[in-house]
Design a protein around this motif. Structure first.
Motif, short mmCIF file in Angstrom:
data_model
loop_
_atom_site.label_atom_id
_atom_site.label_comp_id
_atom_site.label_asym_id
_atom_site.label_seq_id
_atom_site.Cartn_x
_atom_site.Cartn_y
_atom_site.Cartn_z
N LEU A 1 5.43 26.73 -5.20
CA LEU A 1 5.92 25.40 -4.84
C LEU A 1 5.14 24.37 -5.64
O LEU A 1 3.92 24.52 -5.84
CB LEU A 1 5.72 25.12 -3.35
CG LEU A 1 6.49 25.98 -2.35
CD1 LEU A 1 6.20 25.51 -0.92
CD2 LEU A 1 7.98 25.94 -2.61
N ASN A 2 5.82 23.33 -6.10
CA ASN A 2 5.10 22.30 -6.84
C ASN A 2 4.30 21.41 -5.88
O ASN A 2 4.34 21.61 -4.66
CB ASN A 2 6.05 21.50 -7.75
CG ASN A 2 7.06 20.69 -6.95
OD1 ASN A 2 6.80 20.30 -5.81
ND2 ASN A 2 8.21 20.44 -7.55
N TYR B 1 4.53 18.34 -4.89
CA TYR B 1 5.32 17.63 -3.87
C TYR B 1 5.71 18.57 -2.73
O TYR B 1 5.52 18.26 -1.56
CB TYR B 1 6.57 17.03 -4.51
CG TYR B 1 7.41 16.21 -3.56
CD1 TYR B 1 7.31 14.82 -3.52
CD2 TYR B 1 8.30 16.84 -2.68
CE1 TYR B 1 8.06 14.07 -2.64
CE2 TYR B 1 9.06 16.10 -1.79
CZ TYR B 1 8.95 14.72 -1.77
OH TYR B 1 9.70 13.99 -0.91
N ASP B 2 6.24 19.74 -3.10
CA ASP B 2 6.75 20.67 -2.08
C ASP B 2 5.63 21.31 -1.27
O ASP B 2 5.83 21.65 -0.10
CB ASP B 2 7.62 21.74 -2.73
CG ASP B 2 8.96 21.17 -3.17
OD1 ASP B 2 9.43 20.22 -2.51
OD2 ASP B 2 9.53 21.66 -4.17
N ASN B 3 4.47 21.48 -1.89
CA ASN B 3 3.34 21.99 -1.12
C ASN B 3 3.01 21.05 0.03
O ASN B 3 2.69 21.49 1.13
CB ASN B 3 2.11 22.17 -2.02
CG ASN B 3 1.90 23.61 -2.40
OD1 ASN B 3 1.47 24.42 -1.60
ND2 ASN B 3 2.26 23.95 -3.64
N VAL B 4 3.09 19.76 -0.23
CA VAL B 4 2.80 18.79 0.83
C VAL B 4 3.98 18.71 1.81
O VAL B 4 3.79 18.71 3.03
CB VAL B 4 2.50 17.41 0.21
CG1 VAL B 4 2.27 16.38 1.31
CG2 VAL B 4 1.28 17.50 -0.69
N ARG C 1 1.57 13.90 -10.90
CA ARG C 1 1.52 15.36 -10.98
C ARG C 1 2.44 16.00 -9.94
O ARG C 1 2.38 17.21 -9.73
CB ARG C 1 0.08 15.85 -10.74
CG ARG C 1 -0.96 15.26 -11.65
CD ARG C 1 -0.80 15.73 -13.09
NE ARG C 1 -1.49 16.99 -13.30
CZ ARG C 1 -1.08 17.94 -14.15
NH1 ARG C 1 0.05 17.76 -14.81
NH2 ARG C 1 -1.75 19.04 -14.32
N ALA C 2 3.28 15.22 -9.34
CA ALA C 2 4.10 15.70 -8.21
C ALA C 2 4.93 16.93 -8.56
O ALA C 2 5.14 17.81 -7.73
CB ALA C 2 5.01 14.59 -7.70
N LYS C 3 5.39 17.01 -9.81
CA LYS C 3 6.26 18.11 -10.19
C LYS C 3 5.49 19.33 -10.72
O LYS C 3 6.09 20.35 -11.07
CB LYS C 3 7.24 17.65 -11.28
CG LYS C 3 8.28 16.64 -10.78
CD LYS C 3 9.60 17.34 -10.49
CE LYS C 3 10.69 16.38 -10.05
NZ LYS C 3 10.30 15.53 -8.92
N ALA C 4 4.17 19.20 -10.82
CA ALA C 4 3.38 20.28 -11.41
C ALA C 4 3.16 21.41 -10.40
O ALA C 4 3.14 21.18 -9.19
CB ALA C 4 2.04 19.75 -11.88
N TYR C 5 3.03 22.63 -10.93
CA TYR C 5 2.74 23.78 -10.07
C TYR C 5 1.23 24.01 -10.02
O TYR C 5 0.51 23.65 -10.95
CB TYR C 5 3.48 25.01 -10.58
CG TYR C 5 4.95 24.93 -10.23
CD1 TYR C 5 5.43 25.53 -9.07
CD2 TYR C 5 5.83 24.22 -11.03
CE1 TYR C 5 6.77 25.43 -8.72
CE2 TYR C 5 7.18 24.12 -10.68
CZ TYR C 5 7.63 24.72 -9.53
OH TYR C 5 8.95 24.61 -9.17
N GLY D 1 -9.24 22.45 -10.53
CA GLY D 1 -9.75 22.67 -9.17
C GLY D 1 -9.76 21.38 -8.36
O GLY D 1 -9.35 21.36 -7.20
N GLY D 2 -10.21 20.32 -9.01
CA GLY D 2 -10.26 19.03 -8.32
C GLY D 2 -8.88 18.56 -7.88
O GLY D 2 -8.69 18.07 -6.76
N GLU D 3 -7.91 18.77 -8.78
CA GLU D 3 -6.55 18.36 -8.44
C GLU D 3 -5.99 19.21 -7.29
O GLU D 3 -5.33 18.69 -6.38
CB GLU D 3 -5.64 18.47 -9.67
CG GLU D 3 -5.91 17.37 -10.69
CD GLU D 3 -5.14 17.56 -11.99
OE1 GLU D 3 -4.68 16.56 -12.55
OE2 GLU D 3 -5.00 18.72 -12.43
N MET D 4 -6.26 20.51 -7.35
CA MET D 4 -5.76 21.39 -6.28
C MET D 4 -6.34 20.95 -4.94
O MET D 4 -5.64 20.93 -3.93
CB MET D 4 -6.13 22.84 -6.57
CG MET D 4 -5.26 23.48 -7.64
SD MET D 4 -5.32 25.26 -7.59
CE MET D 4 -6.54 25.59 -8.82
#
Ligand SMILES: Nc1ncnc2c1ncn2[C@@H]1O[C@H](COP(=O)(O)OP(=O)(O)O)[C@@H](O)[C@H]1O
Ligand SMILES: [Mg+2]
Lengths: 228, 295
Positions: free
Chosen positions: A94-95, A97-100, A130-134, A140-143
């Motif tokens: 899930l990208n 956006y979808d993770n959230v 970065r909403a569309k990124a997987y 790590g920081g972004e994740m």
């Protein structure tokens, strides 16, 4: 908000992870929990999220008595707590956006709420672009920021973070704590476990120190950095 | 509503992701339902045929035209094997023949005389002694021919018993196999989605929410199997039915013309098949979830 009364946890294998812990965390607090590896920090957080129950004593969180909560009520209790882990626990296919959106969907929130809330929390953690990124394309920081957005998405009163900076570049740890403090300013209680003493020294605030399953220190300490 | 469509979508996408296993379960379930269903049809048909032929299990005693039919009747009645004697006059005999071969009435119209002899239809109390009875009837004065029925009822009964046993054995063994296969499919789906499931628990998804997609998956495979096996049953049954009805004249006499027509029970059969498929799917899913998806 969070209250532990005479709590002990003995794991089956004969390990006393916590012994007679008493603790009170009020609404709106920001609390650091430190301690050596094996001191019982994760065990303490698992009690608060009702992943485990104490061998002795009682646990109250967000108005729920977790010692005798009905199994069917646990999901509703969990919705009032946001959780953040050192291994992020994002869904790979899930990208961002979808993770959230996923957590809002599985807790039955309306499409309309999801459409409004997800962009808001992504903006808060500065990941709008970065909403569309997987996940595999993120640092790590972004994740971890996605994980924070996810924890905050359903606007819980309490956020629990177990070593959220353990797997990210040391320099970026400060950003993560700043983010959590920002969320805390909005009224959300934050409990963060860390073994990075430098973070505590820098930010200051209430500090609880665990050693061999006991609280050996619980007081407010001053921070060297950013005072607002 | 929002939720339901989401859960359905999750279930279907799970089938697709897990398509090899889903296909395997579909095949096994289909074979199971098909074989059990066909056995069921054979059992029911045998029952119908038995009802039709049990009263035909009589020995025909044909007599000379000038025989002393009252004397013969007394002799027959005094035989300890005999339980019932029924007289059929030549006229009645011709009538019933005409009825049996309705399509070829012209055959009878052109007859110069009535070829049917006066007849006694004799029922005996022990079909195993049928040969003995025939021997005894044949020597009675005025009797020119004795026809023993072939043991058709016994033959049908054997078929029915065989198919009952085979049907139950298939139902139990293939049912168990189907459930195991479905359970395994669910196990694999649960494993493939373990991370998602862990996160759902953390964020407070309800148990039923977590479980529903697996249900959808298991039940859908079950329903599809029900439908597939229904089509196969229809094709096979109607094919065999067609064979019989082509030579209906002969089979009709044996009560075959009353066997179940698939088109008459098509809807009921479809419902039963789908319900059975869905039930097997549900049982497999539940078993697997209670083992691999403890909540
Ligand atoms: N599931 C478990 N079973 C048995 N022992 C455990 C389990 N989880 C943790 N422990 C033990 O309990 C103690 C405290 O563990 P933990 O709370 O994870 O410490 P920390 O998070 O501070 O490193 C350790 O000695 C650990 O080995
Ligand atoms: Mg730990």
């Amino acid at each position: 908000m969070v209250e532990l009364k005479n709590v002990s946890v003995h794991y089956k294998e004969g390990v006393d992870a916590l012994s007679n812990v008493n603790l009170r965390i009020e609404k709106g607090e920001f609390v650091f929990i430190v301690g050596d590896s094996g001191a019982g920090k994760s065990t303490l957080l698992k009690l608060i999220t009702r992943e485990i129950t104490p061998t002795e004593g009682r646990v109250f969180v967000n108005g729920y008595n977790l010692t005798n909560i009905k199994k069917s009520k646990i999901p509703y209790f969990r919705r009032s707590v946001g959780m953040i882990f050192q291994d992020f626990r994002l869904i790979d296919n899930l990208n961002v956006y979808d993770n959230v959106a996923f957590v809002m969907r599985v807790t039955g929130q309306s499409k309309r709420d999801i459409r409004h809330r997800v962009p808001y929390v992504l903006d808060l953690v500065k990941l709008t672009d970065r909403a569309k990124a997987y996940p595999n394309k993120l640092s790590g920081g972004e994740m971890q920021r996605v994980a924070i957005a996810r924890a905050f998405a359903s606007d819980p009163g309490l956020i629990i973070a177990d070593e959220p900076t353990a797997n990210i570049d040391p320099g970026l740890s400060y950003d993560i704590v700043r983010l959590l403090r920002e969320i805390n300013k909005c009224g959300t209680t934050v409990v963060m476990v860390t073994h990075e003493h430098s973070l505590v020294e820098y930010f200051g605030g209430r500090l609880i120190s665990l050693k061999s399953g006991e609280i050996i220190f619980d007081d407010v300490v001053g921070g060297a950095g950013e005072d607002e | 509503m929002n939720n339901l469509s989401y859960l359905l979508k999750q279930g279907f996408s799970s089938i697709w992701k897990n398509r090899l296993m889903s296909f395997a379960s579909l095949c096994i379930l289909t074979v199971c339902l098909l074989l059990v269903g066909l056995s069921g049809f054979v059992m029911l048909d045998c029952g119908i045929i038995l009802d039709n032929v049990s009263d035909k299990n009589e020995i025909s005693v044909y007599m000379e035209d000038d025989a002393d039919i009252n004397h013969i009747k007394d002799v027959l009645n005094s035989n300890t094997l005999v339980t019932k004697v029924r007289y059929i006059s030549p006229e009645e005999g011709l009538e019933s023949m005409k009825n049996q071969y309705k399509d070829q009435t012209e055959l009878f119209e052109s007859l110069p005389y009535n070829p049917v002899p006066p007849t006694y239809m004799v029922t005996i109390n022990d079909l195993d002694k049928i040969d003995m009875a025939v021997g005894q009837f044949q020597v009675i004065q005025g009797v020119y021919k004795v026809n023993a029925p072939m043991d058709f009822a016994g033959f049908i009964e054997d078929i029915r018993n065989t198919f009952t046993i085979v049907g139950i054995a298939l139902m139990l063994s293939l049912g168990a196999v189907s459930i195991i296969i479905i359970a395994n499919t669910t196990r694999i789906s649960v494993f493939a989605r373990r991370k998602e499931i862990a996160i759902m628990r953390i964020v407070g998804a309800t148990n039923s929410f977590i479980r529903t997609p697996f249900f959808v998956e298991g039940m859908t495979v079950g329903l599809l199997s029900g439908f597939t096996s229904w089509i196969l049953t229809k094709v096979i049954y109607e094919g065999v039915f067609g064979l019989f009805s082509e030579s209906l004249g002969m089979w009709g006499a044996l009560g075959m013309d009353n066997i179940i027509k698939f088109s008459d029970v098509a809807v009921q059969t479809l419902l039963v098949y789908c319900a059975a498929g869905a039930l097997l799917g549900a049982i497999g899913t539940v078993l697997s979830m209670s083992k691999h998806l403890k909540i």
